[in-house]
Design a protein around this motif. Structure first.
Motif, short mmCIF file in Angstrom:
data_model
loop_
_atom_site.label_atom_id
_atom_site.label_comp_id
_atom_site.label_asym_id
_atom_site.label_seq_id
_atom_site.Cartn_x
_atom_site.Cartn_y
_atom_site.Cartn_z
N PRO A 71 4.44 -8.60 16.74
CA PRO A 71 4.09 -7.55 17.65
C PRO A 71 5.51 -7.70 18.60
CG PRO A 71 3.04 -9.64 18.38
CD PRO A 71 3.66 -9.96 16.73
N THR A 72 5.68 -6.35 19.14
CA THR A 72 6.92 -6.28 20.13
C THR A 72 5.99 -5.48 21.17
OG1 THR A 72 7.89 -4.37 19.11
CG2 THR A 72 8.70 -6.49 18.50
N SER A 73 6.73 -5.12 22.24
CA SER A 73 6.27 -4.34 23.33
C SER A 73 5.81 -2.90 22.85
CB SER A 73 6.87 -4.34 24.50
OG SER A 73 8.15 -3.72 24.57
N ASP A 74 6.61 -2.29 21.86
CA ASP A 74 6.46 -1.03 21.48
C ASP A 74 6.06 -0.64 20.34
OD1 ASP A 74 9.04 -1.95 20.69
OD2 ASP A 74 10.05 -0.06 21.47
N SER A 75 6.13 -1.84 19.43
CA SER A 75 5.72 -1.57 17.91
C SER A 75 5.19 -2.95 17.42
CB SER A 75 7.17 -1.59 16.88
OG SER A 75 8.00 -0.52 17.55
N GLN A 76 4.61 -2.70 16.25
CA GLN A 76 3.94 -3.84 15.27
C GLN A 76 4.86 -3.85 14.11
OE1 GLN A 76 -0.08 -4.55 15.41
NE2 GLN A 76 -0.33 -2.49 16.26
N TRP A 77 5.70 -4.91 13.84
CA TRP A 77 6.58 -4.98 12.69
C TRP A 77 5.82 -5.97 11.50
CZ3 TRP A 77 11.11 -2.83 11.43
CH2 TRP A 77 11.62 -2.10 12.70
N LEU A 78 5.53 -5.17 10.16
CA LEU A 78 4.96 -5.53 9.13
C LEU A 78 6.36 -6.33 8.53
CD1 LEU A 78 2.80 -6.16 6.99
CD2 LEU A 78 3.16 -4.12 6.10
N GLU A 79 6.11 -7.70 8.23
CA GLU A 79 7.25 -8.18 7.74
C GLU A 79 6.75 -9.35 6.59
OE1 GLU A 79 10.38 -8.59 11.43
OE2 GLU A 79 8.60 -10.02 11.30
N HIS A 80 7.53 -9.59 5.60
CA HIS A 80 7.30 -10.73 4.52
C HIS A 80 5.96 -10.43 3.89
CE1 HIS A 80 10.78 -12.56 6.45
NE2 HIS A 80 10.08 -12.69 7.58
N PHE A 81 5.69 -8.99 3.51
CA PHE A 81 4.59 -8.64 2.84
C PHE A 81 4.96 -8.82 1.32
CE2 PHE A 81 1.55 -5.00 2.08
CZ PHE A 81 0.46 -5.88 1.61
N TYR A 82 4.60 -9.89 0.71
CA TYR A 82 4.96 -10.15 -0.76
C TYR A 82 3.54 -10.58 -1.51
CZ TYR A 82 8.98 -11.17 1.73
OH TYR A 82 10.22 -11.23 2.68
N ILE A 83 3.37 -9.96 -2.80
CA ILE A 83 2.14 -10.13 -3.49
C ILE A 83 2.75 -10.88 -4.79
CG2 ILE A 83 0.29 -8.97 -4.89
CD1 ILE A 83 -0.08 -8.70 -1.87
N ASP A 84 2.26 -11.83 -4.93
CA ASP A 84 2.72 -12.48 -6.35
C ASP A 84 2.72 -11.67 -7.62
OD1 ASP A 84 2.35 -14.21 -8.92
OD2 ASP A 84 2.12 -15.74 -7.59
N PRO A 85 3.55 -11.44 -8.07
CA PRO A 85 3.57 -10.75 -9.35
C PRO A 85 2.36 -10.45 -10.30
CG PRO A 85 5.92 -11.43 -9.21
CD PRO A 85 4.92 -12.24 -8.39
N GLN A 86 2.00 -11.72 -10.67
CA GLN A 86 0.61 -11.53 -11.39
C GLN A 86 -0.77 -10.90 -10.80
OE1 GLN A 86 -0.95 -15.42 -12.20
NE2 GLN A 86 -0.89 -16.15 -10.27
N HIS A 87 -0.50 -10.59 -9.34
CA HIS A 87 -1.46 -9.82 -8.76
C HIS A 87 -1.30 -8.55 -8.39
CE1 HIS A 87 -4.03 -13.35 -8.70
NE2 HIS A 87 -3.18 -14.12 -8.17
N GLN A 88 0.08 -8.24 -8.60
CA GLN A 88 0.57 -6.78 -8.34
C GLN A 88 -0.18 -5.49 -9.37
OE1 GLN A 88 5.01 -6.73 -8.22
NE2 GLN A 88 5.00 -8.20 -6.72
N GLY A 89 -0.10 -4.51 -8.68
CA GLY A 89 -0.70 -3.23 -9.36
C GLY A 89 -2.08 -3.27 -9.49
N LYS A 90 -3.01 -4.25 -8.92
CA LYS A 90 -4.43 -4.26 -9.13
C LYS A 90 -5.29 -3.87 -7.70
CE LYS A 90 -3.74 -7.96 -12.37
NZ LYS A 90 -3.95 -9.72 -12.55
N GLY A 91 -4.43 -3.38 -6.87
CA GLY A 91 -5.12 -2.83 -5.61
C GLY A 91 -5.17 -3.97 -4.49
N LEU A 92 -4.63 -5.22 -4.65
CA LEU A 92 -4.52 -6.16 -3.70
C LEU A 92 -3.62 -5.68 -2.53
CD1 LEU A 92 -5.19 -9.02 -2.57
CD2 LEU A 92 -3.30 -9.94 -3.77
N GLY A 93 -2.37 -5.27 -2.65
CA GLY A 93 -1.62 -4.85 -1.51
C GLY A 93 -2.13 -3.51 -0.86
#
Length: 156
Positions: A71-93
């Protein structure tokens, strides 16, 4: 499709695991952009890691990804959003992102940056993000926060 998951608070001991996950997840895009350095991709994360803003995404008690909301005073920064490749493409993200945006919604917009040409950009577009600015390497995106409520003025 909703994928059941849990979030747990990250600790200092998660740093190396997230750095490795980051290196795996970003490798193809960084190579395509001629920016991959196996040491730098890990060290950059380790230099920025703040466990107080970071969550570990778990499926059945096992780590499947990470995310940070700074969080910052004027935004919320989404960072380091990583899904293990074996779980990608299945709706988890998508499930994690929708939950995060619902639970942390306020008047501040959500902001993030994604590598140019990354398939992850489609996920963000589906969840209301739009391109704010871009360059040949980075695409900065924003999703509006909640509209502030106006005080109701009684009429007599």
């Amino acid at each position: 499709m909703q994928t059941p998951f849990e979030l747990r608070a990250a600790t200092e001991s998660d740093a190396q695991w997230i750095a490795e996950l980051r290196a795996v997840v970003l490798k193809n895009d960084l190579e395509r952009l001629d920016r991959y350095d196996p040491v730098r991709v890990r060290q950059r994360f380790l230099n920025e890691f703040r466990p107080e803003h970071t969550k570990i995404i778990t499926l059945d008690g096992l780590a499947a990804g990470s995310l940070a909301l700074r969080p910052t005073s004027d935004s919320q920064w989404l960072e380091h959003f990583y899904i293990d490749p074996q779980h990608q493409g299945k709706g988890l993200g998508g499930s994690v992102l929708a939950d995060l945006m619902r639970r942390h919604a306020d008047t501040r917009p959500f902001r993030l940056n994604v590598l140019a040409g990354s398939p992850a950009q489609r996920l963000y577009l589906r969840h209301g993000f739009v391109v704010d600015t871009s360059d040949p390497i980075d695409v900065f995106m924003v999703a509006r926060g909640l509209t502030p409520r106006r005080p109701v003025t009684p009429t007599c």
